[in-house]
Design an enzyme around this catalytic site. Sequence first.
Site, mmCIF file in Angstrom:
data_model
loop_
_atom_site.group_PDB
_atom_site.id
_atom_site.type_symbol
_atom_site.label_atom_id
_atom_site.label_comp_id
_atom_site.label_asym_id
_atom_site.label_seq_id
_atom_site.Cartn_x
_atom_site.Cartn_y
_atom_site.Cartn_z
ATOM 1 N N LYS A 205 46.717 49.328 42.776
ATOM 2 C CA LYS A 205 45.475 48.670 42.348
ATOM 3 C C LYS A 205 44.896 49.369 41.105
ATOM 4 O O LYS A 205 44.519 48.727 40.120
ATOM 5 C CB LYS A 205 44.466 48.718 43.499
ATOM 6 C CG LYS A 205 43.057 48.393 43.112
ATOM 7 C CD LYS A 205 42.914 46.929 42.796
ATOM 8 C CE LYS A 205 41.588 46.653 42.139
ATOM 9 N NZ LYS A 205 41.291 45.238 42.030
ATOM 10 N N CYS A 259 35.195 46.532 37.397
ATOM 11 C CA CYS A 259 36.564 46.904 37.774
ATOM 12 C C CYS A 259 37.267 47.665 36.661
ATOM 13 O O CYS A 259 37.525 48.858 36.775
ATOM 14 C CB CYS A 259 37.347 45.658 38.130
ATOM 15 S SG CYS A 259 36.469 44.640 39.322
HETATM 16 N N1 SAJ Z 1 38.417 41.918 28.049
HETATM 17 C C1 SAJ Z 1 38.659 42.152 26.702
HETATM 18 N N2 SAJ Z 1 39.830 41.690 26.165
HETATM 19 C C2 SAJ Z 1 40.754 41.012 26.899
HETATM 20 C C3 SAJ Z 1 40.503 40.786 28.265
HETATM 21 C C4 SAJ Z 1 39.320 41.253 28.815
HETATM 22 O O1 SAJ Z 1 37.848 42.762 26.004
HETATM 23 O O2 SAJ Z 1 41.768 40.601 26.337
HETATM 24 C C5 SAJ Z 1 37.168 42.395 28.648
HETATM 25 C C6 SAJ Z 1 36.332 41.281 29.294
HETATM 26 O O3 SAJ Z 1 35.524 40.634 28.348
HETATM 27 C C7 SAJ Z 1 35.538 42.059 30.317
HETATM 28 C C8 SAJ Z 1 36.501 43.165 30.750
HETATM 29 O O4 SAJ Z 1 37.488 43.235 29.737
HETATM 30 O O5 SAJ Z 1 34.392 42.656 29.731
HETATM 31 C C9 SAJ Z 1 37.179 42.930 32.084
HETATM 32 O O6 SAJ Z 1 37.538 41.559 32.233
HETATM 33 P P1 SAJ Z 1 38.938 41.086 32.860
HETATM 34 O O7 SAJ Z 1 38.961 39.614 32.849
HETATM 35 O O8 SAJ Z 1 40.039 41.795 32.187
HETATM 36 O O9 SAJ Z 1 38.934 41.661 34.324
HETATM 37 P P2 SAJ Z 1 37.907 41.660 35.560
HETATM 38 O O10 SAJ Z 1 37.210 42.979 35.552
HETATM 39 O O11 SAJ Z 1 37.078 40.444 35.625
HETATM 40 O O12 SAJ Z 1 38.959 41.594 36.777
HETATM 41 C C10 SAJ Z 1 39.973 42.583 36.875
HETATM 42 C C11 SAJ Z 1 41.315 41.885 37.129
HETATM 43 N N3 SAJ Z 1 42.402 42.858 36.984
HETATM 44 C C12 SAJ Z 1 43.504 42.587 36.231
HETATM 45 O O13 SAJ Z 1 43.619 41.566 35.609
HETATM 46 C C13 SAJ Z 1 44.556 43.635 36.209
HETATM 47 C C14 SAJ Z 1 41.323 41.286 38.526
HETATM 48 O O14 SAJ Z 1 42.595 40.759 38.847
HETATM 49 C C15 SAJ Z 1 40.930 42.343 39.566
HETATM 50 O O15 SAJ Z 1 40.908 41.831 40.886
HETATM 51 C C16 SAJ Z 1 39.544 42.839 39.215
HETATM 52 O O16 SAJ Z 1 39.621 43.463 37.927
HETATM 53 C C17 SAJ Z 1 39.089 43.833 40.267
HETATM 54 O O17 SAJ Z 1 38.297 43.439 41.134
HETATM 55 O O18 SAJ Z 1 39.566 44.969 40.281
#
Ligand code: SAJ
Length: 428
Positions: A205, A259
Amino acid sequence: MDFKHICVIGLGYIGLPTSSMFARNGVQVTGVDTNEQVVTSLQHGKVHIFEPGLNEVVKEVLENGTLQISTTPVEADAFIIAVPTPFYGNKKADLSYVRSAAESILPVLRHGNLVVLESTSPPLTTRDVVKPILERSGMVAGRDFLLAYSPERVLPGQIMRELVENARVIGGIDEASALAGGDLYRIIVKGEIVLTDSTTSEMVKLMENTYRDVNIAIANEFSRLADRFGVDIWEAVKIANLHPRVRILNPGPGVGGHCIGVDPWFLVEAAPDITPLIHTARRVNDEQPGFVLETLKQLIPDLSGKRIALLGLAYKPDVDDLRESPAIEIAHDLVKAGAIVKAYEPFRTTYPLPGAIMTTSLEETIKDAEAILLLVGHAQFKALDPVETARITPARLVLDTVNGWSREGWRAAGFTFERLGDRKHSIR
Ligand code: SAJ
């Protein structure tokens, strides 16, 4: 193992969807939360969080009685712990909710029960923190009751689909615990179920979210390089990703949410001497709101008294979650710099934002603005018509930090259009 009744501790973004999904699949579920407001509102059929598709399922299972809500755990065949694991100011994991959840099960834990921890936790938490607490019951884990770790891995905004379709990893403290965990999650999961030990599943995780954080950090660092060398980072990432073995994520105003910006610290805390890369990636992403401010200052050197409209405060598009949001940090920094800040977050129109004005409509936000910052790519913002927008705002400068808008369209409507990490097309 057969599960007729389960008890889910914690009714937040993970616990409530999980409870309702089990209930919909015919399991009697008692959902427990210590927050009386949450319990009361759910008991009255009101869902306290926004997640597409959740409302309907919760209402259905509350109405037909398969989901019941309580402030204390009751006897059940299995217990799922889905409480938050925040971190303290010193970036150390706060396991107090996990500890209290485990303690709350003690009076109702029975011979043959399965307990599953879902909360994201530092390596060894199941074995070294949860197990000793549950063994205060006088029973022994693995002999008298079963214990496993199974991380939630669902993406906010797509939780209801991903809960069912994603692969699920279940780590037992022994083989029987892993097997029982498999039986439990097979009730709701259609994706692959992988059985392993508890510490591996804890690591998996944290590795997933850390990998994403490091990938975003390199994208953010590239955006600063692009800015220095007169390159458009969005164009450059798109071209680089044409390579069959390259998949760079998107830069942006920073990494928020509960996360990706938190979990890597659990590894750094657990082993600071061998995690310099993870630590640095965290620092790079934490500094990204500062890069947004620097970019804006190049366009408006003295922000004092300037009327700045902020579109979006959520940590990412189309969610109502503002935790650890870089947009909020940017709002605070602008207030500190003396700007007159108006912010509009359509998914949460009331939020304490000291020194800034929270608005309830787009029009109110931009009607007297001098510059507009797009901080979150909510669908409703991406769909904005620049010509229509030009009619309701005197602002003629926009800074798009998420690549949500088309440069041509905004320029044609008379705006000076700037994008984060895009010096190639900048007036600077
Ligand atoms: N972000 C960027 N650039 C990107 C992708 C995201 O700057 O290309 C930013 C987003 O705007 C946001 C942050 O990163 O601020 C996190 O967003 P996210 O969509 O990457 O992830 P979370 O935090 O919503 O969800 C993540 C997911 N983990 C993965 O994709 C590996 C989800 O599957 C998990 O269940 C979740 O964390 C968790 O609960 O741990």
